[in-house]
Design a protein around this motif. Structure first.
Motif, short mmCIF file in Angstrom:
data_model
loop_
_atom_site.label_atom_id
_atom_site.label_comp_id
_atom_site.label_asym_id
_atom_site.label_seq_id
_atom_site.Cartn_x
_atom_site.Cartn_y
_atom_site.Cartn_z
N GLY A 1 23.57 6.87 14.05
CA GLY A 1 24.53 6.94 12.95
C GLY A 1 23.92 7.39 11.64
O GLY A 1 23.64 6.56 10.77
N PHE A 2 23.70 8.69 11.48
CA PHE A 2 23.06 9.21 10.27
C PHE A 2 23.86 8.89 9.02
O PHE A 2 23.31 8.44 8.01
N ASP A 3 25.18 9.16 9.06
CA ASP A 3 26.02 8.94 7.87
C ASP A 3 25.90 7.51 7.35
O ASP A 3 25.76 7.28 6.15
N GLN A 4 25.98 6.57 8.26
CA GLN A 4 25.92 5.16 7.88
C GLN A 4 24.56 4.80 7.30
O GLN A 4 24.46 4.23 6.20
N VAL A 5 23.50 5.12 8.02
CA VAL A 5 22.16 4.74 7.59
C VAL A 5 21.81 5.44 6.28
O VAL A 5 21.25 4.82 5.36
N PHE A 6 22.14 6.71 6.16
CA PHE A 6 21.79 7.48 4.97
C PHE A 6 22.44 6.89 3.71
O PHE A 6 21.85 6.91 2.62
N ASN A 7 23.66 6.37 3.86
CA ASN A 7 24.38 5.82 2.70
C ASN A 7 23.99 4.38 2.40
O ASN A 7 24.34 3.88 1.32
N LEU A 8 23.28 3.71 3.31
CA LEU A 8 22.97 2.30 3.09
C LEU A 8 21.48 1.99 2.95
O LEU A 8 21.12 0.97 2.37
N TYR A 9 20.62 2.88 3.47
CA TYR A 9 19.20 2.51 3.49
C TYR A 9 18.48 2.90 2.22
O TYR A 9 19.02 3.61 1.36
N SER A 10 17.27 2.40 2.07
CA SER A 10 16.39 2.69 0.93
C SER A 10 14.96 2.60 1.43
O SER A 10 14.71 2.07 2.52
N PRO A 11 13.99 3.10 0.65
CA PRO A 11 12.59 3.07 1.11
C PRO A 11 12.09 1.69 1.53
O PRO A 11 11.23 1.59 2.41
N GLN A 12 12.63 0.63 0.96
CA GLN A 12 12.13 -0.70 1.29
C GLN A 12 12.56 -1.18 2.67
O GLN A 12 12.02 -2.17 3.18
N GLY B 1 29.74 2.46 -0.34
CA GLY B 1 29.91 1.89 -1.68
C GLY B 1 30.54 0.52 -1.64
O GLY B 1 30.14 -0.39 -2.39
N ILE B 2 31.53 0.34 -0.75
CA ILE B 2 32.19 -0.96 -0.61
C ILE B 2 31.19 -2.02 -0.14
O ILE B 2 31.13 -3.14 -0.68
N LEU B 3 30.39 -1.68 0.87
CA LEU B 3 29.42 -2.64 1.42
C LEU B 3 28.32 -2.97 0.41
O LEU B 3 27.87 -4.12 0.34
N ILE B 4 27.89 -1.97 -0.35
CA ILE B 4 26.87 -2.24 -1.37
C ILE B 4 27.38 -3.26 -2.39
O ILE B 4 26.64 -4.16 -2.81
N ASP B 5 28.66 -3.13 -2.75
CA ASP B 5 29.25 -4.10 -3.70
C ASP B 5 29.44 -5.47 -3.05
O ASP B 5 29.14 -6.50 -3.65
N LEU B 6 29.95 -5.49 -1.82
CA LEU B 6 30.22 -6.76 -1.14
C LEU B 6 28.94 -7.53 -0.82
O LEU B 6 28.93 -8.77 -0.86
N LEU B 7 27.87 -6.81 -0.48
CA LEU B 7 26.65 -7.46 -0.01
C LEU B 7 25.57 -7.57 -1.08
O LEU B 7 24.43 -7.94 -0.77
N SER B 8 25.91 -7.24 -2.31
CA SER B 8 24.93 -7.36 -3.39
C SER B 8 24.40 -8.80 -3.47
O SER B 8 25.17 -9.76 -3.42
N PRO B 9 23.07 -8.97 -3.58
CA PRO B 9 22.51 -10.34 -3.62
C PRO B 9 22.86 -11.12 -4.88
O PRO B 9 22.77 -12.35 -4.90
N SER B 10 23.28 -10.44 -5.93
CA SER B 10 23.58 -11.13 -7.18
C SER B 10 25.07 -11.28 -7.43
O SER B 10 25.55 -12.35 -7.80
N THR B 11 25.84 -10.19 -7.22
CA THR B 11 27.27 -10.23 -7.55
C THR B 11 28.19 -10.03 -6.36
O THR B 11 29.41 -10.06 -6.51
N GLY B 12 27.62 -9.81 -5.18
CA GLY B 12 28.45 -9.54 -4.00
C GLY B 12 29.27 -10.74 -3.57
O GLY B 12 28.83 -11.89 -3.67
N LEU B 13 30.46 -10.47 -3.04
CA LEU B 13 31.37 -11.53 -2.62
C LEU B 13 30.76 -12.39 -1.52
O LEU B 13 30.90 -13.62 -1.52
N VAL B 14 30.08 -11.74 -0.56
CA VAL B 14 29.51 -12.48 0.57
C VAL B 14 28.48 -13.49 0.09
O VAL B 14 28.48 -14.66 0.50
N ASN B 15 27.59 -13.06 -0.81
CA ASN B 15 26.56 -13.97 -1.31
C ASN B 15 27.13 -15.02 -2.26
O ASN B 15 26.57 -16.11 -2.38
N GLN B 16 28.23 -14.70 -2.92
CA GLN B 16 28.89 -15.71 -3.75
C GLN B 16 29.42 -16.84 -2.88
O GLN B 16 29.34 -18.02 -3.24
N VAL B 17 29.96 -16.46 -1.70
CA VAL B 17 30.44 -17.48 -0.76
C VAL B 17 29.28 -18.31 -0.24
O VAL B 17 29.36 -19.55 -0.13
#
Length: 299
Positions: free
Chosen positions: A232-243, A125-141
């Protein structure tokens, strides 16, 4: 019962819960391997009358167009995690050991160790927020420097790198603590002798610190190699999507979809059995080479 055995009896009893845990969750489930050779129907039970299909489940998996890509993704992601998961903590432990200020040293140790205790559900959840292409902190930088935003979790080019970097960030603190413990076991007299001989810090690290950590490095390498097919199933399962299935789908998530979502239990078990055989061969080979070249033994 001799005196030594009587004194050590409480220690033997302390092992019992661990042995029971391993027996119940590791050895008893091995009976389910037979499902890999069956057209398994859950309603008939594990020991009920099931149709035996031999190697058909394995042939079916190997013929799937996506299996080769899934296997490549698993090897690619886990290989980088394995190598960097060894190198980064070793380098960081050596650098951290050179710090003379104990307050700073322990503060850094605590800070880098904290992510290890967080589950991938929380970190996802933290990474999804940080790496969001629109509102994420990383992309804002990135935008502030005039760069285009990057869809880290939705772009097949960036997704594997994101998995590898985030996994190293989460786990390298634990490895660093282990290697620091190994460094404390090195005889200080070796450093004093090297100082008298005119060795600088880098030479001490190369000729004393690294050789002194060798056995721990070999141990962790042997244990890690057996996990080569576990990306790493836990990591991939929480971060990946069909795309990002093309670059991020691994054997464990592949088994999850086939076994639990598509109810092809025999096929999913066949993939799991394949993983177990490969992991057994890898860890056996790693132990052989560790003994052959580093004289490492478990006992």
């Amino acid at each position: 019962m001799n005196g030594k055995m009587r004194r050590e009896l409480p220690l033997h009893f302390m092992i019992v819960p661990g042995l029971l845990f391993i027996a119940v969750f590791s050895y008893v489930p091995m009976a389910g391997i037979v499902i890999a050779f069956q057209k398994f129907i859950p309603a008939r039970g594990l020991f009920g009358h099931q149709k035996w299909v031999g190697w058909d489940n394995f042939d079916y998996v190997m013929d799937l167009p996506s299996f080769t890509q899934v296997l490549w993704n698993t090897l690619y992601i886990s290989s980088f995690k394995l190598v960097l998961g060894l190198v980064v903590p070793i380098v960081f432990a050596i650098l951290l050991n050179e710090l003379k200020n104990e307050v700073v040293k322990r503060s850094v140790q605590t800070t880098i160790y904290l992510p290890y205790f967080l589950s991938w559900v929380v970190l996802g959840g933290i990474l999804i927020d940080l790496l969001s292409p629109s509102t994420g902190l990383v992309n804002q930088v990135l935008k502030s420097f005039g760069l285009e935003p990057i869809f880290f979790l939705g772009d097949n080019k960036w997704f594997p790198t994101t998995l590898i970097v985030s996994d190293i960030w989460k786990n390298f603190g634990y490895g660093t603590i282990v290697y620091l413990a190994a460094i404390t076991g090195i005889d200080p007299g070796l450093y004093e002798a090297a100082t008298i001989d005119g060795a600088n810090r880098w030479k001490k690290a190369w000729h004393i610190t690294l050789p002194g950590m060798r056995m721990v490095i070999v141990l962790l390498s042997v244990l890690s190699l057996g996990q080569l097919l576990n990306a790493g199933f836990d990591q991939v399962f929480n971060l990946y999507s069909p795309q990002v299935y093309e670059s991020g789908d691994i054997l464990d998530t592949f088994v999850y979809r086939i076994g639990l979502l598509d109810a092809q239990y025999g096929v999913a078990t066949a993939v799991g059995f394949f993983k177990s055989i490969v992991s057994f061969i890898l860890i056996g080979s790693a132990y052989f080479f560790a003994y052959r070249f580093a004289k490492y033994r478990i006992f």
